[in-house]
Design a protein around this motif. Structure first.
Motif, PDB file in Angstrom:
ATOM      1  N   ALA A   1       0.847  -1.192   0.000  1.00 51.91           N
ATOM      2  CA  ALA A   1       0.000   0.000   0.000  1.00 51.91           C
ATOM      3  C   ALA A   1       0.883   1.242   0.000  1.00 51.91           C
ATOM      4  N   HIS A   2       0.904   1.960  -1.102  1.00 54.29           N
ATOM      5  CA  HIS A   2       1.697   3.174  -1.238  1.00 54.29           C
ATOM      6  C   HIS A   2       0.797   4.380  -0.999  1.00 54.29           C
ATOM      7  N   LEU A   3       0.954   5.019   0.167  1.00 61.41           N
ATOM      8  CA  LEU A   3       0.186   6.209   0.519  1.00 61.41           C
ATOM      9  C   LEU A   3       1.000   7.450   0.188  1.00 61.41           C
ATOM     10  N   ASP A   4       0.459   8.303  -0.670  1.00 58.34           N
ATOM     11  CA  ASP A   4       1.171   9.506  -1.087  1.00 58.34           C
ATOM     12  C   ASP A   4       0.266  10.727  -0.913  1.00 58.34           C
ATOM     13  N   ARG A   5       0.879  11.868  -0.626  1.00 63.83           N
ATOM     14  CA  ARG A   5       0.102  13.087  -0.459  1.00 63.83           C
ATOM     15  C   ARG A   5      -0.218  13.717  -1.811  1.00 63.83           C
ATOM     16  N   VAL A   6      -1.477  14.045  -2.026  1.00 65.33           N
ATOM     17  CA  VAL A   6      -1.905  14.759  -3.226  1.00 65.33           C
ATOM     18  C   VAL A   6      -1.772  16.255  -3.001  1.00 65.33           C
TER      19      VAL A   6
END
Length: 294
Positions: free
Chosen positions: A229-234
């Motif tokens: 799960a790659h969580l990135d900030r938009v």
């Protein structure tokens, strides 16, 4: 006495969590000044970690990553606090899983899923979003901390939408007692193993790094698909998560293949956007130990 102390901590934090996001981010801006400029929280650790990880970067480039890291850190602090009162609908608006059907497809096959992530982006929103989206059990493995009052408070926030918090050493027992065919097991893959269990090392971010083997052992033992799960900030306060199946049938893999796989996957993510990783963590404290290095 412990309950009183816990209440003295918990209720003021809950009241603060009720503040709108825009106010909490003003608080984060203030915390940045205090933590980075006044207290200089772990600045030496951060600088050493960055310099060793990116020897090719200039001092100016490293300083820019350092400042961005601390800005990210204070945002994570207030966003974690917001978990105390944030609704499931608000969470789902602010953290979008782009391909949530991937997990459901495994569930439809009657298979559980192991979700691996890291201290990257806002990892703390990971367990609440999974447990708010799927009715199947979600077991979240965590590393116990010394402050048990804060641990109970934090685990209460993490499990508000039904997640089951499992201490790291109780993982296998929790899996064996879970009678559901379909469930999610969520782990943070960049944890530092305890000294007595530090046996395997790889070259990660240009440094000899002790790697936690628990993910591989569990996946191979139970043949649970490994999904990253790659969580990135938009943008500030909004995140996107993309799921990638790394190993669909772990029993068919070779020794250390899964460990190498999820570690290299994370390494490439960090290289592209380094400020989002937790650089204040003493990740390389066991480098003096002997072990297998890849």
């Amino acid at each position: 006495m412990k309950k009183v102390l816990k209440s003295l901590i918990q209720y003021p934090l809950y009241i603060i969590s009720l503040l709108p996001f825009r106010v909490l981010y003003l608080l984060a801006d203030f915390l940045y000044v205090v933590i980075y400029h006044v207290l200089k929280y772990r600045r030496t650790v951060v600088r050493v970690n960055l310099k060793n990880s990116f020897p090719e970067k200039t001092e100016e480039e490293l300083k820019s990553i350092e400042r961005k890291f601390y800005l990210n850190l204070v945002d994570i602090m207030v966003e974690t606090l917001k978990m105390a009162s944030m609704s499931a609908s608000t969470l789902q608006k602010r953290l979008n899983i782009t391909n949530k059907e991937l997990i459901q497809n495994f569930y439809n096959q009657g298979r559980p899923v192991m979700i691996v992530t890291a201290h990257y982006g806002n990892w703390e929103w990971g367990s609440p979003i999974i447990s708010s989206l799927y009715p199947d059990p979600c077991m979240v493995v965590y590393k116990p901390i010394s402050d048990k009052n804060f641990e109970q408070i934090l685990n209460g926030w993490r499990s508000r939408f039904g997640a089951i918090m499992v201490p790291m050493k109780s993982t296998l027992r929790a899996l064996m007692t879970n009678k559901s065919n379909t469930f999610c097991l969520a782990l943070v893959g960049d944890q530092t193993p305890v000294r007595s269990e530090t046996q395997y090392f790889i070259n990660f971010l240009n440094q000899r790094t002790a790697i936690f083997l628990g993910i591989e052992k569990i996946a191979m033992k139970m043949n649970i698909p490994v999904v990253y799960a790659h969580l990135d900030r938009v943008k500030r306060g909004f995140y996107e998560c993309h799921l990638t199946t790394l190993f669909e049938n772990p029993k068919e893999t070779q020794e250390h293949q899964i460990t190498e796989g999820h570690t290299r996957f994370l390494e490439q993510i960090i290289i592209k956007k380094p400020e989002m990783w937790l650089w204040s963590h003493k990740r390389w404290k066991f480098n003096e130990l002997q072990g297998d290095v890849r």
